[in-house]
Design an enzyme around this catalytic site. Structure first.
Site, PDB file in Angstrom:
ATOM      1  N   CYS A   1       0.840  -1.199   0.000  1.00  0.00           N
ATOM      2  CA  CYS A   1       0.000   0.000   0.000  1.00  0.00           C
ATOM      3  C   CYS A   1       0.874   1.247   0.000  1.00  0.00           C
ATOM      4  CB  CYS A   1      -0.905  -0.001   1.231  1.00  0.00           C
ATOM      5  SG  CYS A   1      -1.868  -1.520   1.455  1.00  0.00           S
TER       6      CYS A   1
ATOM      7  N   GLY B   1       0.064   9.768  -6.128  1.00  0.00           N
ATOM      8  CA  GLY B   1       0.388   8.593  -6.935  1.00  0.00           C
ATOM      9  C   GLY B   1       1.843   8.694  -7.334  1.00  0.00           C
TER      10      GLY B   1
ATOM     11  N   THR C   1      -3.398  -3.564  -4.753  1.00  0.00           N
ATOM     12  CA  THR C   1      -3.692  -4.934  -5.161  1.00  0.00           C
ATOM     13  C   THR C   1      -3.833  -5.799  -3.911  1.00  0.00           C
ATOM     14  OG1 THR C   1      -2.463  -4.679  -7.226  1.00  0.00           O
ATOM     15  CG2 THR C   1      -2.835  -6.925  -6.450  1.00  0.00           C
TER      16      THR C   1
ATOM     17  N   GLN D   1       0.306  -7.517 -47.418  1.00  0.00           N
ATOM     18  CA  GLN D   1       1.411  -6.868 -46.726  1.00  0.00           C
ATOM     19  C   GLN D   1       0.934  -6.016 -45.548  1.00  0.00           C
ATOM     20  OE1 GLN D   1       3.864  -4.608 -49.379  1.00  0.00           O
ATOM     21  NE2 GLN D   1       4.631  -6.411 -50.475  1.00  0.00           N
TER      22      GLN D   1
ATOM     23  N   ILE E   1      -6.210  -6.422 -36.457  1.00  0.00           N
ATOM     24  CA  ILE E   1      -6.090  -7.571 -37.371  1.00  0.00           C
ATOM     25  C   ILE E   1      -7.338  -8.448 -37.297  1.00  0.00           C
ATOM     26  CG2 ILE E   1      -4.827  -9.742 -37.728  1.00  0.00           C
ATOM     27  CD1 ILE E   1      -2.260  -8.145 -37.017  1.00  0.00           C
TER      28      ILE E   1
ATOM     29  N   GLU F   1       2.933   1.133 -11.057  1.00  0.00           N
ATOM     30  CA  GLU F   1       4.350   1.067 -10.677  1.00  0.00           C
ATOM     31  C   GLU F   1       5.211   2.057 -11.459  1.00  0.00           C
ATOM     32  OE1 GLU F   1       6.205  -2.469  -9.318  1.00  0.00           O
ATOM     33  OE2 GLU F   1       4.397  -3.636  -9.686  1.00  0.00           O
TER      34      GLU F   1
END
Length: 412
Positions: A128, A135, A164, A307, A366, A392
């Site tokens: 934490c 931040g 987390t 291509q 794609i 991070e």
């Protein structure tokens, strides 16, 4: 010191294939379900614990691999399986790294095993650091830790965010301000043991990606912890603060040496690992796009014959391999005690995270309309990849670290 090599040895290849098998057979079939549920995939973590993949022993072996490739190899394969579930499995590692980077041998031996539990009773841990108003700007941190000398206790108050496993963890590692006048140098890390009164879960975040990973606020209200829960101990903290004050009196110069920031020490150790996570997600999307391009036909031929598609795939693979090289170099340097004189750790995290975002976006393109649906995994991979340039240390912060390191200037 191990020589840098791009060739995995037999043992490393065996471990890689073992992790890949778990990722393919256990994680991938469960990925879409836990993404939709937005819940911690406890059954998958338990399966990982049963085979030894979620355990202190396994990660210690990889961490101390003299080639430095154990951790990035592990992260790439797990996040090739799924980023959300992967983060649920390895999220405890950030808290463990926080203890390894700042704690004493006794603290490491006491607390790190409790972060994992065992196969019959799985636990998780939380690191934490971030706050609603702090931040990237760690100097703006407001969570306070005040020492009660009479009781030899620390009293913590504040709110952490983006944690987390926050609130559901067995052990929380909390970064707090002990000397507000020292800025970011006045921070320290603390262990909050299981069941400590005053710690509670705040808001649980509903996220764009990595939704199988629990992310929440952690609220600290008069949380009292024993003095021995200060990582590194009070004597070491007092010495560090004295050096910081001396440097401040000397205008930031002097012979007292650099002063380590508790949160930054953790992030420095983990950035190449985050880069490896990004490589795994990018590789997964690339492989899906390559297979799709070879089997999807338009105008009477596979779309890879064009291509416009084939060149995209060529660029995707080239960028993934380049990102892996940067990650492996930084990991090797870290394990072998070579300083990041050019911010190589930040370089690896910056490039790999940007590649993950770009490659997953190209994969969606794609796939065309199919790529925009949840019927195909590239949609989830694209959402998951967005986090790598944020957590991070954002890409902007990585560039700042690199620029400051290269120039020696206080670039803002």
């Amino acid at each position: 010191m191990a020589e840098f090599t791009m060739e995995l040895n037999d043992e490393q290849r065996e471990v890689r294939d073992w992790i890949h098998g778990f990722a393919a057979e256990v994680m991938r079939p469960a990925a879409a379900e836990w993404d939709e549920r937005e819940e911690t995939p406890w059954p998958v973590i338990q399966e990982a614990a049963k085979i030894g993949l979620y355990s202190l022993d396994f990660y210690a072996q990889q961490f101390f691999d003299p080639t430095g490739l154990g951790i990035p190899m592990t992260m790439e394969e797990l996040f090739w399986g799924d980023a959300g579930i992967g983060l649920s499995i390895v999220g405890t590692g950030l808290a463990a790294v926080g203890v390894l980077a700042n704690g004493t041998e006794e603290q490491i031996g006491t607390w790190v095993p409790q972060m994992y539990g065992d196969a019959g009773d799985v636990k998780v841990a939380a690191f934490c650091s971030s706050e609603p108003d702090a931040g990237s700007d760690v100097a703006a941190m407001r969570t306070r830790a005040v020492y009660d000398e009479a009781k030899d206790e620390w009293v913590l108050n504040g709110t952490k965010t983006w944690a987390t496993n926050g609130g559901i963890a067995n052990v929380h590692v909390v970064v707090a301000v002990v000397d507000p006048e020292a800025g970011s140098k006045g921070h320290a890390s603390f262990i909050v043991p299981p069941g400590t009164p005053g710690l509670s879960q705040g808001q649980k975040f509903k996220k764009h990606g990595i939704r199988a990973s629990h992310t929440a606020e952690v609220v600290l209200e008069n949380v009292r912890i024993p003095g021995h829960c200060l990582l590194g101990g009070k004597e070491k903290l007092d010495e560090r603060l004295a050096r910081a004050r001396e440097r401040a009196r000397n205008g930031g110069t002097g012979a007292s040496g650099s002063v380590k920031n508790a949160a930054m020490a953790t992030f420095e150790a983990s950035r190449p690992a985050v880069g490896a996570m990004a490589v795994g997600t990018a590789r997964a999307a690339y492989e899906e796009a390559l297979e799709y391009a070879k089997t999807r036909s338009q105008f009477g031929r596979p779309i890879i014959d064009n291509q416009g598609v084939a060149f995209q795939l060529a660029d995707m693979r080239t960028q993934i391999d380049a990102a892996r090289l940067l990650v492996w170099r930084a990991s090797w340097m870290a394990v072998n005690g070579k300083p990041f004189t050019s911010a190589e750790g930040s370089m690896s995290k910056l490039y790999a995270s940007e590649v993950a975002k770009k490659v997953t976006a190209q994969a969606v393109q794609i796939f065309g309309g199919n790529g925009f649906t949840r019927e195909y995994p590239v949609e989830r991979m694209h959402r998951d990849a967005a986090i790598y340039t944020i957590f991070e240390g954002t890409s902007e912060i990585q560039r700042l670290v690199i620029a400051r390191t290269l120039s020696g200037m206080p670039i803002r």
